[in-house]
Enzyme design. Structure first.
Site, PDB file in Angstrom:
ATOM      1  N   ARG A 120      -7.487  -7.975  -8.977  1.00 37.25           N
ATOM      2  CA  ARG A 120      -8.196  -9.216  -9.320  1.00 37.25           C
ATOM      3  C   ARG A 120      -9.584  -8.850  -9.858  1.00 37.25           C
ATOM      4  NH1 ARG A 120      -8.816  -8.293  -3.900  1.00 37.25           N
ATOM      5  NH2 ARG A 120     -10.977  -8.053  -3.261  1.00 37.25           N
ATOM      6  N   LYS A 140       0.807  -1.230   0.000  1.00 35.01           N
ATOM      7  CA  LYS A 140       0.000   0.000   0.000  1.00 35.01           C
ATOM      8  C   LYS A 140       0.832   1.267   0.000  1.00 35.01           C
ATOM      9  CE  LYS A 140      -3.869  -2.345   1.313  1.00 35.01           C
ATOM     10  NZ  LYS A 140      -4.041  -3.258   2.438  1.00 35.01           N
ATOM     11  N   HIS A 161     -15.136  -5.381   7.644  1.00 34.30           N
ATOM     12  CA  HIS A 161     -14.398  -5.345   6.382  1.00 34.30           C
ATOM     13  C   HIS A 161     -14.837  -6.399   5.385  1.00 34.30           C
ATOM     14  CE1 HIS A 161     -12.053  -2.271   8.233  1.00 34.30           C
ATOM     15  NE2 HIS A 161     -11.805  -3.069   9.241  1.00 34.30           N
ATOM     16  N   GLU A 171      -1.992   8.001   8.621  1.00 39.12           N
ATOM     17  CA  GLU A 171      -2.927   8.790   7.803  1.00 39.12           C
ATOM     18  C   GLU A 171      -3.910   9.517   8.695  1.00 39.12           C
ATOM     19  OE1 GLU A 171      -5.041   6.215   5.148  1.00 39.12           O
ATOM     20  OE2 GLU A 171      -3.427   6.144   3.692  1.00 39.12           O
TER      21      GLU A 171
HETATM   22  C1  MV4 Z   1      -9.241   4.309   6.553  1.00 36.54           C
HETATM   23  C2  MV4 Z   1     -10.385   4.709   7.250  1.00 36.54           C
HETATM   24  C3  MV4 Z   1     -10.428   5.990   7.749  1.00 36.54           C
HETATM   25  N1  MV4 Z   1      -9.381   6.822   7.556  1.00 36.54           N
HETATM   26  N2  MV4 Z   1      -8.237   5.183   6.385  1.00 36.54           N
HETATM   27  C4  MV4 Z   1     -10.287  -0.293   6.175  1.00 36.54           C
HETATM   28  C5  MV4 Z   1      -9.728  -1.334   5.259  1.00 36.54           C
HETATM   29  C6  MV4 Z   1      -8.831  -0.632   4.298  1.00 36.54           C
HETATM   30  N3  MV4 Z   1      -9.119  -1.078   2.951  1.00 36.54           N
HETATM   31  C7  MV4 Z   1      -9.070   0.813   4.505  1.00 36.54           C
HETATM   32  N4  MV4 Z   1      -9.890   0.969   5.668  1.00 36.54           N
HETATM   33  C8  MV4 Z   1     -10.122   2.182   6.200  1.00 36.54           C
HETATM   34  N5  MV4 Z   1      -9.139   3.091   6.027  1.00 36.54           N
HETATM   35  C9  MV4 Z   1      -8.319   6.387   6.895  1.00 36.54           C
HETATM   36  N6  MV4 Z   1      -7.290   7.229   6.735  1.00 36.54           N
HETATM   37  C10 MV4 Z   1     -11.423   3.792   7.411  1.00 36.54           C
HETATM   38  C11 MV4 Z   1     -11.296   2.523   6.893  1.00 36.54           C
HETATM   39  C12 MV4 Z   1     -12.409   1.647   7.102  1.00 36.54           C
HETATM   40  C13 MV4 Z   1     -13.151   1.139   6.029  1.00 36.54           C
HETATM   41  C14 MV4 Z   1     -12.818   1.388   4.713  1.00 36.54           C
HETATM   42  C15 MV4 Z   1     -13.555   0.885   3.684  1.00 36.54           C
HETATM   43  C16 MV4 Z   1     -14.653   0.107   3.953  1.00 36.54           C
HETATM   44  C17 MV4 Z   1     -15.013  -0.176   5.241  1.00 36.54           C
HETATM   45  C18 MV4 Z   1     -14.263   0.328   6.293  1.00 36.54           C
HETATM   46  C19 MV4 Z   1     -14.645   0.042   7.606  1.00 36.54           C
HETATM   47  C20 MV4 Z   1     -13.916   0.540   8.638  1.00 36.54           C
HETATM   48  C21 MV4 Z   1     -12.789   1.330   8.395  1.00 36.54           C
END
Ligand code: MV4
Length: 506
Positions: free
Chosen positions: A295, A119, A238, A203
């Site tokens: 994917r 990432k 997630h 972040e």
């Molecule tokens: C975040 C966020 C809030 N702020 N980054 C969770 C998995 C990863 N793919 C990214 N994720 C998140 N990153 C920042 N800077 C909140 C999440 C997150 C989230 C993101 C997408 C879909 C569902 C989620 C559920 C909880 C937290």
């Protein structure tokens, strides 16, 4: 065209194996299935032109056994491998091993997978390509003092992330500096144990976000297109539960703007084949790129329903060196599609896995309904593999038509013997905030959707009990009066189930 693909080994199982087999049949390509001990009676084995047993039930000894799979492909004379999703689909050693053995890998190059799989590496490339990313550190951070400085600058709360995390693993929320210092030590130790280095970054934490992703396709001639967005905000731990397209908050201008950014993101990593650019959208409407999924995704049919394209056929076309035949302007979004992931899990019991024989099932169909599933009456749901047993999709000319079709199809869908997430989706389809498009990644908690589901089920059970009592009373009245079984209540002289009649009036 580099080399026309005439046969494909499908390195997967379940509904996605069936999906790829269908594309093969349309294209006149010979399909080669593989299966474990657990899948001897699986439909993908029956539907493929050929099927080879590759090992025992545990994935590590079957669907993850790269050497065995490649060996099987060579033995069967397959000239390409489709990895599906999960299993080996994002392992960069797989395309590498395929290449060494003269087999076409239907997916991205090992190099693109390597960059998108890290990432932080990916974020650095994206920043250079002017793709908007979440404010925070410019690279991985080795020491906690630097992390604290960056967090201070970004402002708390912040998110501490591992460059190699995925699906929510390795992300930590830090409310203040004290918590950041604690979490940093723990995360850094974990990361060192797993990857040999402290691959952490900081972040700014975005609140009440939506997860909106853009489907991408890119060929070996440098042509890249986006196939619009999917709104995937309804998730639990997630795991996506419901996806749809269009997103209720993306208008045509935004779609074009973010779509163009997604295409640029794919070009920046020299991406090949189908992929997805994932964005977080904050309540002010800002989009931040977070990662590229290298994917074909579970939810790809949502995009197929609104674009009319066949993504697996496109993947095969691109993998054999074909050029994408349409321009961005040629694509038009048609109507609305919603997908519910039917999982073999009990939504009334914290999503406990529910496996075993399915003596019978009734799969819905009708206008605008698509079901991708490996279920059939008398099949078995194994506990060895992922819990997705079906993807139910509804298409409509607009959201409302798709929603009503989905609601009705959920009512028709019965799967005996196991618990599934169907009752949760029935609740969501009638939930006010969902109907208004008021969704975010905390949707289920924020609107107490599980309480609503429990209440609805209790109310339903109570109504049924009342109807049963009322029907029994009515029956005993008829018996006393010596009435025939013909009922004339409500002026209805037709033969009608008393229970049904009472149920309709209570
Ligand atoms: C975040 C966020 C809030 N702020 N980054 C969770 C998995 C990863 N793919 C990214 N994720 C998140 N990153 C920042 N800077 C909140 C999440 C997150 C989230 C993101 C997408 C879909 C569902 C989620 C559920 C909880 C937290």
């Amino acid at each position: 065209m580099a080399k026309k693909i005439t046969s494909i080994l499908i390195a997967n199982r379940g509904e996605i194996a069936l999906r790829v087999i269908r594309a093969c049949k349309e294209l006149g390509i010979r399909s080669v299935a593989i299966y474990s001990d657990e899948d001897t009676r699986a439909v993908h084995v029956k539907r493929a032109d050929e099927a080879y047993h590759i090992g025992p039930a545990p994935p590590a000894q079957s669907y993850l056994n790269m050497a065995k799979i490649v060996e099987t492909a060579k033995m069967a004379g397959a000239d390409a491998i489709h990895p599906g999703y999960g299993f080996l689909s994002e392992n960069e050693n797989f395309p590498q091993m395929c290449e060494k053995n003269g087999i076409i890998f239907i997916g991205p190059t090992a190099k693109a997978m390597d960059v998108t799989g890290d990432k932080m590496k990916c974020k650095v490339v994206m920043k250079k390509a002017k793709v908007p990313t979440v404010p925070g550190s410019d690279g991985t951070i080795e020491d906690v003092e630097k992390a604290a400085d960056i967090a201070h600058e970004a402002g708390y709360p912040v998110m501490l992330k591992s460059a190699f995390g995925g699906g929510g693993r390795g992300i930590r929320l830090c409310k203040d500096e004290k918590q950041l210092r604690q979490e940093f030590e723990m995360a850094s130790a974990e990361s060192k144990a797993a990857f040999g280095k402290s691959a952490l970054f900081v972040e700014k934490y975005l609140q009440r976000i939506r997860h909106i992703e853009f489907q991408l396709i890119r060929d070996s001639h440098g042509n890249g297109r986006h196939l619009f967005e999917r709104e995937c905000s309804i998730q639990r731990r997630h795991q996506k539960l419901i996806e749809m397209s269009p997103s209720p908050v993306v208008d045509q201008k935004t779609r074009e703007r973010i779509g163009e950014i997604a295409v640029r993101a794919a070009a920046a990593v020299d991406y090949l084949n189908a992929g997805t650019a994932e964005f977080l959208r904050d309540p002010e409407g800002n989009f931040y790129f977070i990662e590229i999924n290298s994917r074909l995704q579970v939810e790809h049919p949502v995009t197929e329903l609104v674009t009319g394209l066949d993504l697996v056929k496109l993947q095969i076309h691109v993998a054999q060196g074909g050029e994408i035949s349409f321009k961005q302007e040629d694509l038009k979004m048609n109507g609305c599609a919603i997908e519910c992931r039917i999982n073999a899990e009990d939504p009334f019991y914290d999503f406990a896995p529910s496996t075993g024989p399915v003596p019978n099932c009734n799969i819905p169909y009708g206008p605008g309904i698509r079901v991708d599933t490996y279920l059939y009456p008398s099949c078995t749901v194994s506990g060895y593999y992922d819990s997705l047993v079906a993807k139910l999709l509804a298409w409509g000319r607009n959201f409302e038509e798709a929603r009503v079709r989905m609601r009705n199809a959920l009512d028709e869908f019965t799967i005996e013997g196991i618990n599934t997430t169907i009752p949760l989706y029935k609740t969501i389809m009638n939930e006010d905030n969902f109907i208004k498009g008021e969704i975010s990644t905390d949707y289920l908690d924020r609107f107490k959707v599980f309480d609503k589901m429990n209440n609805e089920v209790k109310a339903e059970a109570s109504k049924n009990a009342q109807a049963a009592v009322a029907a029994a009373l009515l029956q005993s009245e008829f018996v006393k009066k010596g009435s025939p079984s013909q009922s004339s209540v409500n002026g209805n002289s037709q033969k009608i189930s008393k229970w049904k009649m009472m149920r309709a009036t209570i």
